[in-house]
Design an enzyme around this catalytic site. Structure first.
Site, PDB file in Angstrom:
ATOM      1  N   TYR A 129       0.818  -1.097   0.024  1.00  0.00           N
ATOM      2  CA  TYR A 129      -0.246   0.135  -0.465  1.00  0.00           C
ATOM      3  C   TYR A 129       0.953   1.952   0.079  1.00  0.00           C
ATOM      4  O   TYR A 129       0.635   1.931  -0.763  1.00  0.00           O
ATOM      5  CB  TYR A 129      -0.780   0.177   1.587  1.00  0.00           C
ATOM      6  CG  TYR A 129      -1.770   1.248   1.293  1.00  0.00           C
ATOM      7  CD1 TYR A 129      -2.896   1.350   0.628  1.00  0.00           C
ATOM      8  CD2 TYR A 129      -1.673   1.900   2.810  1.00  0.00           C
ATOM      9  CE1 TYR A 129      -3.499   2.278   0.966  1.00  0.00           C
ATOM     10  CE2 TYR A 129      -1.965   3.546   2.327  1.00  0.00           C
ATOM     11  CZ  TYR A 129      -3.252   3.751   2.063  1.00  0.00           C
ATOM     12  OH  TYR A 129      -3.702   4.838   1.902  1.00  0.00           O
ATOM     13  N   TRP A 154      -5.091   7.804   9.077  1.00  0.00           N
ATOM     14  CA  TRP A 154      -6.400   7.168   9.970  1.00  0.00           C
ATOM     15  C   TRP A 154      -7.550   8.242   9.627  1.00  0.00           C
ATOM     16  O   TRP A 154      -7.974   8.618  10.100  1.00  0.00           O
ATOM     17  CB  TRP A 154      -6.263   7.332  11.126  1.00  0.00           C
ATOM     18  CG  TRP A 154      -4.868   6.236  11.764  1.00  0.00           C
ATOM     19  CD1 TRP A 154      -3.521   6.203  11.074  1.00  0.00           C
ATOM     20  CD2 TRP A 154      -4.730   6.058  12.957  1.00  0.00           C
ATOM     21  NE1 TRP A 154      -2.909   5.679  11.952  1.00  0.00           N
ATOM     22  CE2 TRP A 154      -3.084   5.661  13.494  1.00  0.00           C
ATOM     23  CE3 TRP A 154      -4.813   6.020  14.574  1.00  0.00           C
ATOM     24  CZ2 TRP A 154      -2.739   5.137  14.134  1.00  0.00           C
ATOM     25  CZ3 TRP A 154      -4.325   5.755  15.328  1.00  0.00           C
ATOM     26  CH2 TRP A 154      -2.775   5.202  15.037  1.00  0.00           C
TER      27      TRP A 154
HETATM   28  N1  LIG Z   1      -8.572   5.394   4.547  1.00  0.00           N
HETATM   29  C1  LIG Z   1      -7.694   6.079   5.901  1.00  0.00           C
HETATM   30  O1  LIG Z   1      -7.716   5.390   7.502  1.00  0.00           O
HETATM   31  C2  LIG Z   1      -6.365   6.788   5.208  1.00  0.00           C
HETATM   32  C3  LIG Z   1      -5.628   6.568   5.392  1.00  0.00           C
HETATM   33  C4  LIG Z   1      -4.278   7.171   5.218  1.00  0.00           C
HETATM   34  C5  LIG Z   1      -4.087   8.388   3.286  1.00  0.00           C
HETATM   35  N2  LIG Z   1      -6.285   7.749   2.707  1.00  0.00           N
HETATM   36  C6  LIG Z   1      -6.140   8.061   1.840  1.00  0.00           C
HETATM   37  O2  LIG Z   1      -6.775   8.734   1.345  1.00  0.00           O
HETATM   38  C7  LIG Z   1      -8.139   8.811   0.561  1.00  0.00           C
HETATM   39  C8  LIG Z   1      -9.327   8.418   0.506  1.00  0.00           C
HETATM   40  O3  LIG Z   1      -9.839   7.398   1.185  1.00  0.00           O
HETATM   41  P1  LIG Z   1     -10.852   6.970   1.445  1.00  0.00           P
HETATM   42  O4  LIG Z   1     -10.813   6.774   3.222  1.00  0.00           O
HETATM   43  O5  LIG Z   1     -11.828   7.841   1.936  1.00  0.00           O
HETATM   44  O6  LIG Z   1     -11.117   6.083   0.642  1.00  0.00           O
HETATM   45  P2  LIG Z   1     -12.215   4.391   0.552  1.00  0.00           P
HETATM   46  O7  LIG Z   1     -13.231   4.867   0.967  1.00  0.00           O
HETATM   47  O8  LIG Z   1     -11.775   2.963   0.411  1.00  0.00           O
HETATM   48  O9  LIG Z   1     -12.724   5.071  -1.013  1.00  0.00           O
HETATM   49  C9  LIG Z   1     -11.816   4.695  -2.076  1.00  0.00           C
HETATM   50  C10 LIG Z   1     -12.952   4.929  -2.416  1.00  0.00           C
HETATM   51  O10 LIG Z   1     -11.930   4.920  -4.530  1.00  0.00           O
HETATM   52  C11 LIG Z   1     -12.631   2.797  -5.449  1.00  0.00           C
HETATM   53  N3  LIG Z   1     -12.102   3.025  -6.313  1.00  0.00           N
HETATM   54  C12 LIG Z   1     -10.673   2.338  -5.777  1.00  0.00           C
HETATM   55  N4  LIG Z   1     -10.172   1.987  -6.863  1.00  0.00           N
HETATM   56  C13 LIG Z   1     -10.918   2.925  -8.091  1.00  0.00           C
HETATM   57  C14 LIG Z   1     -10.739   2.654  -9.271  1.00  0.00           C
HETATM   58  N5  LIG Z   1      -9.483   1.370  -9.931  1.00  0.00           N
HETATM   59  N6  LIG Z   1     -11.305   3.502  -9.948  1.00  0.00           N
HETATM   60  C15 LIG Z   1     -12.017   4.705  -9.252  1.00  0.00           C
HETATM   61  N7  LIG Z   1     -12.435   4.536  -7.982  1.00  0.00           N
HETATM   62  C16 LIG Z   1     -11.640   3.023  -7.039  1.00  0.00           C
HETATM   63  C17 LIG Z   1     -13.147   2.234  -4.484  1.00  0.00           C
HETATM   64  O11 LIG Z   1     -14.276   1.720  -4.460  1.00  0.00           O
HETATM   65  P3  LIG Z   1     -14.410  -0.083  -4.391  1.00  0.00           P
HETATM   66  O12 LIG Z   1     -14.439   0.152  -2.745  1.00  0.00           O
HETATM   67  O13 LIG Z   1     -14.915  -0.774  -4.849  1.00  0.00           O
HETATM   68  O14 LIG Z   1     -12.720  -0.456  -3.908  1.00  0.00           O
HETATM   69  C18 LIG Z   1     -14.100   3.595  -3.068  1.00  0.00           C
HETATM   70  O15 LIG Z   1     -15.451   3.323  -3.179  1.00  0.00           O
HETATM   71  C19 LIG Z   1      -6.974   7.731  -0.405  1.00  0.00           C
HETATM   72  O16 LIG Z   1      -5.957   8.117  -0.996  1.00  0.00           O
HETATM   73  C20 LIG Z   1      -6.604   7.292   1.014  1.00  0.00           C
HETATM   74  O17 LIG Z   1      -5.030   5.289   0.252  1.00  0.00           O
HETATM   75  C21 LIG Z   1      -6.746   6.892   3.862  1.00  0.00           C
END
Ligand SMILES: NC(=O)c1ccc[n+]([C@@H]2O[C@H](COP(=O)([O-])OP(=O)(O)OC[C@H]3O[C@@H](n4cnc5c(N)ncnc54)[C@H](OP(=O)(O)O)[C@@H]3O)[C@@H](O)[C@H]2O)c1
Length: 301
Positions: A129, A154
């Protein structure tokens, strides 16, 4: 003048919060909000079609493959979503003159520091990741150093997340469907971030004209997952539920976790962007329509 936005990953935690806030902003309009399965932003043809005839001032890429252990087992899928897609979006934005906002993670660091990580500290990811997210940052910055890349940590918001899982376990114990204390990791340190605060902070950074790399997380004291679980349970009437502190090594996880994930957000703070204390954010999240408890109340009604 109205700013026209495209949001990718619009059904995720951050994407949903962005769409909600932009819908309530008078001088903003979301001209496209996309997610899987309709638009796979790792597919060049899908990105080409998305930008066809589209007039957007800002594209926010909130799409990512965020399941850390699955990324370890499926590095190619992680690479597509986390590294290929940001590069394609950056190239498309550069072609049509849109600004790109891309979101990255604390997992780009090794997690062995003794002070909060600054934007200019050398990344050294230890998981698939983290490596694929770093490759995504690099792909964006190779197209333009002016594009805004924001690392966070987080995140909790609508849908599947750590707090929802803790409340689910607590409710199971209340109903007698599970027994014993909860066991939660107490040797990883970071700062929880409410997706709503992150969305507001990203929009504030844009408004302030920020470009380049920024850190943006919840504020307040450094937390462990144990602290976050305890705070959530104390806020929801589960004060008497025992939560045992465990080590990450006691869990059989596919991907390594950084022990130290604290990001220094002073660069964003210098622009006036200072997310609130994570404890206040947790309390407000639990009272919000996005709270897993709101779902319980609706189901019980
Ligand atoms: N969650 C955390 O704790 C965390 C921590 C640090 C940084 N971040 C970063 O913050 C950002 C937002 O995170 P989040 O927690 O909102 O993520 P999330 O809830 O997992 O949402 C990501 C969305 O992107 C979709 N997705 C995945 N692959 C895709 C593709 N190829 N084309 C189009 N859509 C796609 C996912 O669909 P599916 O669900 O169907 O896969 C999901 O709806 C991301 O960049 C993540 O890396 C998150």
């Amino acid at each position: 003048m109205t700013t026209r936005f495209v949001i990718t990953g619009c059904r995720g935690q951050l994407g949903h919060a962005l769409c909600r806030q932009l819908a309530a902003t008078a001088d903003a309009r979301v001209v496209a909000a996309v997610d899987l399965p309709e638009v796979d932003v790792a597919e060049p043809e899908a990105v080409r079609r998305l930008f066809e005839g589209l007039e957007a001032d800002v594209v926010v890429n909130a799409a990512a493959y965020t399941h850390v252990d699955r990324c370890e087992r499926e590095p190619e899928a992680a690479h597509r979503a986390n590294a290929v897609a940001p590069g394609l979006l950056a190239e498309a934005c550069a072609r049509v003159g849109s600004r790109l906002v891309h979101v990255s993670t604390d997992y780009v660091f090794a997690g062995d520091a003794e002070r909060p990580y600054r934007e200019d500290d050398p990344p050294d990811p230890r998981s698939s990741y983290g490596r694929t997210k770093l490759a995504g940052e690099e792909a964006v910055r190779a197209v333009s150093e002016e594009f805004l890349v924001v690392r966070t940590s987080w995140v909790f918001g609508r849908g599947r997340n750590f707090l929802a899982a803790i409340l689910d376990q607590a409710e199971k114990r209340r109903r007698g469907e599970a027994q014993g204390p909860l066991r939660v990791v107490a040797d990883q340190h970071g700062r929880p971030t409410w997706a709503e605060d992150l969305a507001g902070g990203l929009l504030a950074l844009l408004e302030a004209g920020a470009g380049g790399l920024y850190h943006l997380t919840g504020g307040g004291d450094v937390a462990t997952w144990w602290d976050l679980a305890r705070q959530c349970l104390d806020e929801t009437g589960h004060e008497d539920l025992v939560v045992e502190r465990i080590a990450t090594s006691e869990l059989d996880l596919d991907a390594p976790r950084p022990a130290w994930s604290v990001l220094d957000c002073s660069k964003a703070e210098a622009l006036g962007v200072r997310p609130r204390d994570w404890r206040e954010a947790v309390a407000e999240y639990l009272r919000s329509p996005e709270s897993p408890l709101a779902g319980e109340a609706r189901r019980g009604a």
